[in-house]
Design an enzyme around this catalytic site. Structure first.
Site, PDB file in Angstrom:
ATOM      1  N   ARG A  17       0.808  -1.432   0.021  1.00  0.00           N
ATOM      2  CA  ARG A  17       0.085   0.133  -0.206  1.00  0.00           C
ATOM      3  C   ARG A  17       0.841   1.138  -0.060  1.00  0.00           C
ATOM      4  NH1 ARG A  17      -4.949  -0.886   4.171  1.00  0.00           N
ATOM      5  NH2 ARG A  17      -5.828   0.248   2.828  1.00  0.00           N
ATOM      6  N   SER A  86       7.570  -5.555   6.681  1.00  0.00           N
ATOM      7  CA  SER A  86       7.552  -6.494   7.340  1.00  0.00           C
ATOM      8  C   SER A  86       7.990  -7.829   7.288  1.00  0.00           C
ATOM      9  CB  SER A  86       5.983  -6.896   7.318  1.00  0.00           C
ATOM     10  OG  SER A  86       5.295  -5.658   7.654  1.00  0.00           O
ATOM     11  N   ASP A 139       5.545  -3.913  10.651  1.00  0.00           N
ATOM     12  CA  ASP A 139       4.254  -3.825  10.664  1.00  0.00           C
ATOM     13  C   ASP A 139       3.761  -3.567  11.894  1.00  0.00           C
ATOM     14  OD1 ASP A 139       4.430  -6.356  10.873  1.00  0.00           O
ATOM     15  OD2 ASP A 139       2.717  -6.942   9.595  1.00  0.00           O
TER      16      ASP A 139
END
Length: 407
Positions: A17, A86, A139
């Site tokens: 994203r 992540s 994350d």
């Protein structure tokens, strides 16, 4: 206090994203946020580092180009980005870290051992974009920051999705491997990488052992393989396969589709687990569509729901135990005399969000393990896309322009 426009990039799975967050300081907090989700073509997940990061940087450049007239950085300023990455990293500073290993189906060999911020920065330059990576976060750390921004009682963050991990705020003096000056606050964020936890107290079944042996990373991420969304459906498949071989539950032969690893995904087992129809229509449909097994008896369909329930319950109870472990480490699992300190755990991830029975079982186990009295001071909150917002906030708090701001 941070104000202005900041970007975030969240890379942790098959999609990434890009986010644009407008911060308004103490009063208005997050004024506006926009994001775009981009999926990564499969060949880039096993290709070269330059190809992967060029693809990401070009998507970032396209997203920056959609800034409106009212939404852009002040003249003469460089755009700043928080990078959520992540995968296991050896963090060397707020904005640098070397990749230890890929997980979750990635294997871009020439990135391992490299500074991932350096790789991204080179790609951003090749894309002709003027942007600086101000913070590199995981994350769970992003979710912790995003949760804490909205609620000062947030003490830990947990991701329950494709993979699983947790982060929490520790007293700096309790960190044995810490060298150098202690941070002014006396606190430090710990990214636990708890998916890699294993212990003689964690009983593994033959199904876990077989799944691990056939995985991309045998012997690693054992806790994750018992809990997370990537693996729950596969454990159910392996159990059903054994029952088909030894108890002939589907007739004389094992259905050929049932022998295919990962054909049964966690969303499928979740749908079967949540089937409330009297004749378990959903279960019948899933068996027919995915495994090509038709005309099953209601008794057999009930048995399959029970297998889904056992596997999900184990995962949910183990994740609750992990959360209690963190609260115990912080001394927040018991009530001190007259103390009413609230502890909030920020949770995110598709498994937690969409698998209702998993979530309910996890929360019930948490209260069961903590006991009634301690439970009153503990809360679990869903932190929607906390990690992206958190990364933008961390970029803002490490902005190169922070000293320049007028008081």
């Amino acid at each position: 206090d941070e104000k202005g426009l900041f970007y975030a990039l969240d890379l942790g799975g098959t999609n990434f994203r890009v986010l644009r967050v407008h911060l308004g300081g103490k009063e208005s907090r997050v004024v506006k946020q926009e994001f775009e989700e981009v999926s990564i073509p499969a060949h880039l997940m096993t290709g070269s580092s330059d190809e992967l990061f060029d693809y990401i940087a070009s998507a970032l450049a396209k997203f920056v180009a959609t800034e409106s007239d009212s939404q852009h950085v002040s003249p003469g300023r460089q755009r700043e980005l928080g990078f959520t990455f992540s995968f296991p990293v050896r963090q060397t500073s707020i904005s640098s870290g070397t990749l230890i290993k890929w997980t979750k189906g990635f294997s871009v060999e020439d990135t391992v051992g490299q500074d991932v911020v350096g790789e991204l920065t080179k790609a951003i330059e090749r894309a002709g974009l003027d942007m600086r990576v101000a913070a590199l976060v995981n994350d769970t750390v992003g979710t912790l920051a995003g949760g804490r921004y909205n609620n000062p009682d947030v003490a830990a963050a947990v991701i329950l999705g494709t993979g699983t991990n947790a982060a929490y705020v520790e007293h700096a003096h309790a960190i044995p491997k810490w060298h150098g000056l202690l941070p002014k606050s006396g606190e430090m964020v710990i990214n636990m990488e708890w998916g890699n936890f294993r212990s003689s107290h964690l009983p593994l079944t033959e199904y876990d052992q077989a799944l691990d042996a056939g995985s991309l990373n045998p012997g690693e991420q054992i806790f994750e393989k018992m809990i997370s969304g990537m693996y729950l459906g596969e454990i159910v498949r392996r159990v059903l396969c054994k029952m088909a071989e030894e108890a002939a539950i589907f007739g004389d032969t094992v259905p050929p589709k049932l022998k295919i690893p990962f054909i049964l995904r966690t969303p499928h087992t979740s749908a079967m687990h949540h089937d409330t129809s009297r004749d378990l229509k959903v279960v019948a449909t899933k068996l027919k569509d995915i495994l090509e097994i038709s005309n099953t008896s209601l008794k057999l369909r009930k048995l399959i729901v029970e297998v889904c329930d056992i596997v999900a319950t184990r995962g949910a109870r183990l994740s609750a135990a992990g959360i209690v472990g963190i609260l115990k480490k912080l001394g927040r699992d018991t009530v001190k005399d007259g103390e009413k300190q609230k502890s909030v755990v920020a949770l995110d991830g598709g498994l937690y969000e969409h698998y209702t029975k998993f979530r309910t079982c996890m929360e019930n186990t948490l209260w069961e393990l903590l006991g009634e009295e301690a439970s009153e001071n503990i809360a679990v909150e869903h932190s929607m896309d906390g990690s992206g917002i958190g990364a933008a906030i961390l970029a803002a708090s490490h902005s190169q322009y922070i000293e320049v701001e007028e008081p």
